[in-house]
Design an enzyme around this catalytic site. Structure first.
Site, PDB file in Angstrom:
ATOM      1  N   ASN A  39       0.843  -1.199   0.000  1.00  0.00           N
ATOM      2  CA  ASN A  39       0.000   0.000   0.000  1.00  0.00           C
ATOM      3  C   ASN A  39       0.877   1.248   0.000  1.00  0.00           C
ATOM      4  O   ASN A  39       1.944   1.278   0.611  1.00  0.00           O
ATOM      5  CB  ASN A  39      -1.026  -0.004   1.143  1.00  0.00           C
ATOM      6  CG  ASN A  39      -0.427  -0.182   2.518  1.00  0.00           C
ATOM      7  OD1 ASN A  39       0.589  -0.826   2.705  1.00  0.00           O
ATOM      8  ND2 ASN A  39      -1.077   0.407   3.510  1.00  0.00           N
ATOM      9  N   GLU A  41       0.395   5.236   0.573  1.00  0.00           N
ATOM     10  CA  GLU A  41      -0.538   6.290   0.994  1.00  0.00           C
ATOM     11  C   GLU A  41      -0.074   7.670   0.527  1.00  0.00           C
ATOM     12  O   GLU A  41       1.022   7.826  -0.029  1.00  0.00           O
ATOM     13  CB  GLU A  41      -0.711   6.227   2.525  1.00  0.00           C
ATOM     14  CG  GLU A  41      -1.299   4.886   2.937  1.00  0.00           C
ATOM     15  CD  GLU A  41      -1.569   4.755   4.418  1.00  0.00           C
ATOM     16  OE1 GLU A  41      -1.101   5.604   5.209  1.00  0.00           O
ATOM     17  OE2 GLU A  41      -2.261   3.793   4.795  1.00  0.00           O
ATOM     18  N   CYS A  50      -3.990   0.498  -2.510  1.00  0.00           N
ATOM     19  CA  CYS A  50      -3.847  -0.725  -1.724  1.00  0.00           C
ATOM     20  C   CYS A  50      -2.711  -1.601  -2.264  1.00  0.00           C
ATOM     21  O   CYS A  50      -2.322  -1.496  -3.436  1.00  0.00           O
ATOM     22  CB  CYS A  50      -5.136  -1.527  -1.758  1.00  0.00           C
ATOM     23  SG  CYS A  50      -6.452  -0.855  -0.730  1.00  0.00           S
ATOM     24  N   GLU A  52      -2.864  -4.763  -2.957  1.00  0.00           N
ATOM     25  CA  GLU A  52      -3.348  -5.623  -4.038  1.00  0.00           C
ATOM     26  C   GLU A  52      -3.310  -4.879  -5.371  1.00  0.00           C
ATOM     27  O   GLU A  52      -2.952  -5.445  -6.408  1.00  0.00           O
ATOM     28  CB  GLU A  52      -4.788  -6.073  -3.756  1.00  0.00           C
ATOM     29  CG  GLU A  52      -4.950  -6.937  -2.511  1.00  0.00           C
ATOM     30  CD  GLU A  52      -5.241  -6.118  -1.254  1.00  0.00           C
ATOM     31  OE1 GLU A  52      -4.715  -4.996  -1.113  1.00  0.00           O
ATOM     32  OE2 GLU A  52      -5.992  -6.636  -0.411  1.00  0.00           O
ATOM     33  N   CYS A  83     -10.097  -5.167   0.776  1.00  0.00           N
ATOM     34  CA  CYS A  83     -11.174  -4.173   0.776  1.00  0.00           C
ATOM     35  C   CYS A  83     -12.095  -4.410  -0.424  1.00  0.00           C
ATOM     36  O   CYS A  83     -11.753  -5.158  -1.354  1.00  0.00           O
ATOM     37  CB  CYS A  83     -10.602  -2.755   0.754  1.00  0.00           C
ATOM     38  SG  CYS A  83     -10.112  -2.175  -0.874  1.00  0.00           S
ATOM     39  N   CYS A  86     -10.641  -3.703  -3.874  1.00  0.00           N
ATOM     40  CA  CYS A  86      -9.644  -4.698  -4.311  1.00  0.00           C
ATOM     41  C   CYS A  86     -10.302  -6.007  -4.707  1.00  0.00           C
ATOM     42  O   CYS A  86      -9.795  -6.722  -5.573  1.00  0.00           O
ATOM     43  CB  CYS A  86      -8.601  -4.924  -3.223  1.00  0.00           C
ATOM     44  SG  CYS A  86      -7.456  -3.538  -3.124  1.00  0.00           S
TER      45      CYS A  86
HETATM   46  N1  THU Z   1      -5.200  -1.687   2.632  1.00  0.00           N
HETATM   47  C1  THU Z   1      -4.621  -2.475   1.679  1.00  0.00           C
HETATM   48  O1  THU Z   1      -3.539  -2.174   1.153  1.00  0.00           O
HETATM   49  N2  THU Z   1      -5.296  -3.602   1.293  1.00  0.00           N
HETATM   50  C2  THU Z   1      -6.471  -4.019   1.837  1.00  0.00           C
HETATM   51  O2  THU Z   1      -7.040  -4.982   1.357  1.00  0.00           O
HETATM   52  C3  THU Z   1      -7.021  -3.318   3.006  1.00  0.00           C
HETATM   53  C4  THU Z   1      -6.486  -1.947   3.232  1.00  0.00           C
HETATM   54  C5  THU Z   1      -4.482  -0.472   3.029  1.00  0.00           C
HETATM   55  C6  THU Z   1      -5.084   0.809   2.537  1.00  0.00           C
HETATM   56  C7  THU Z   1      -4.566   1.819   3.536  1.00  0.00           C
HETATM   57  O3  THU Z   1      -3.266   2.254   3.104  1.00  0.00           O
HETATM   58  C8  THU Z   1      -4.391   1.004   4.817  1.00  0.00           C
HETATM   59  O4  THU Z   1      -4.449  -0.357   4.434  1.00  0.00           O
HETATM   60  C9  THU Z   1      -5.465   1.285   5.859  1.00  0.00           C
HETATM   61  O5  THU Z   1      -6.734   1.177   5.299  1.00  0.00           O
END
Ligand code: THU
Length: 138
Positions: A39, A41, A50, A52, A83, A86
């Site tokens: 991920n 940000e 994310c 994925e 999520c 994803c």
């Molecule tokens: N996140 C992911 O990278 N994948 C997921 O399936 C769930 C959430 C990340 C997004 C964000 O940077 C952090 O987790 C908190 O939501």
């Protein structure tokens, strides 16, 4: 290569200074190659991506589009489910039988197929009527 280990190896490189929740993902394609993502940000929060999505982008950049297996890892009390966004991104490239292993850094894991992860998926067949009209200027 163990797919969860690949996700774990890349997990530490996640850029998550805002949520402090690092996620690593690894995808094995039908050719046997492995693509990883983390991920990433952003200070403008909705611009984050994310893990994925990162792995999917790496796969596509390498010219591949057929997912055979997925692993996702985070340092969470229980395995983290992908999520909603994803889930839709993964089913674009993987059939209903594809197994997603969700793991934690301390070794818990859970497996689900893409069919279980996203029942009632939206797919291209839902657009058949629109596509039938292509060329009619609609
Ligand atoms: N996140 C992911 O990278 N994948 C997921 O399936 C769930 C959430 C990340 C997004 C964000 O940077 C952090 O987790 C908190 O939501």
């Amino acid at each position: 290569m163990d797919l969860m280990q690949a996700a774990r190896d890349v997990w530490g490189n996640a850029y998550a200074p805002y949520s402090r929740f690092k996620v690593g993902a690894a995808i094995r394609t039908r050719s046997g190659k492995v693509y990883v993502g983390v991920n990433v940000e952003n200070v403008a929060y909705p611009e984050g991506t994310c893990a994925e999505a990162g792995a999917i982008a790496a796969m596509c950049a390498a010219g591949e589009t057929e997912i055979a297996e997925v692993a996702v890892i985070a340092d969470s009390p229980e395995p983290v489910p992908c999520c909603g966004g994803c889930r839709q991104k993964l089913v674009e490239f993987g059939g209903p039988e594809v197994v997603v292993t969700m793991g934690t850094i301390d070794g818990k894991s859970r497996q689900m197929t893409l069919a279980e992860i996203l029942p009632g998926r939206f797919d291209a067949s839902h657009m058949d009527k629109a596509w039938d009209k292509a060329g009619e200027g609609v």
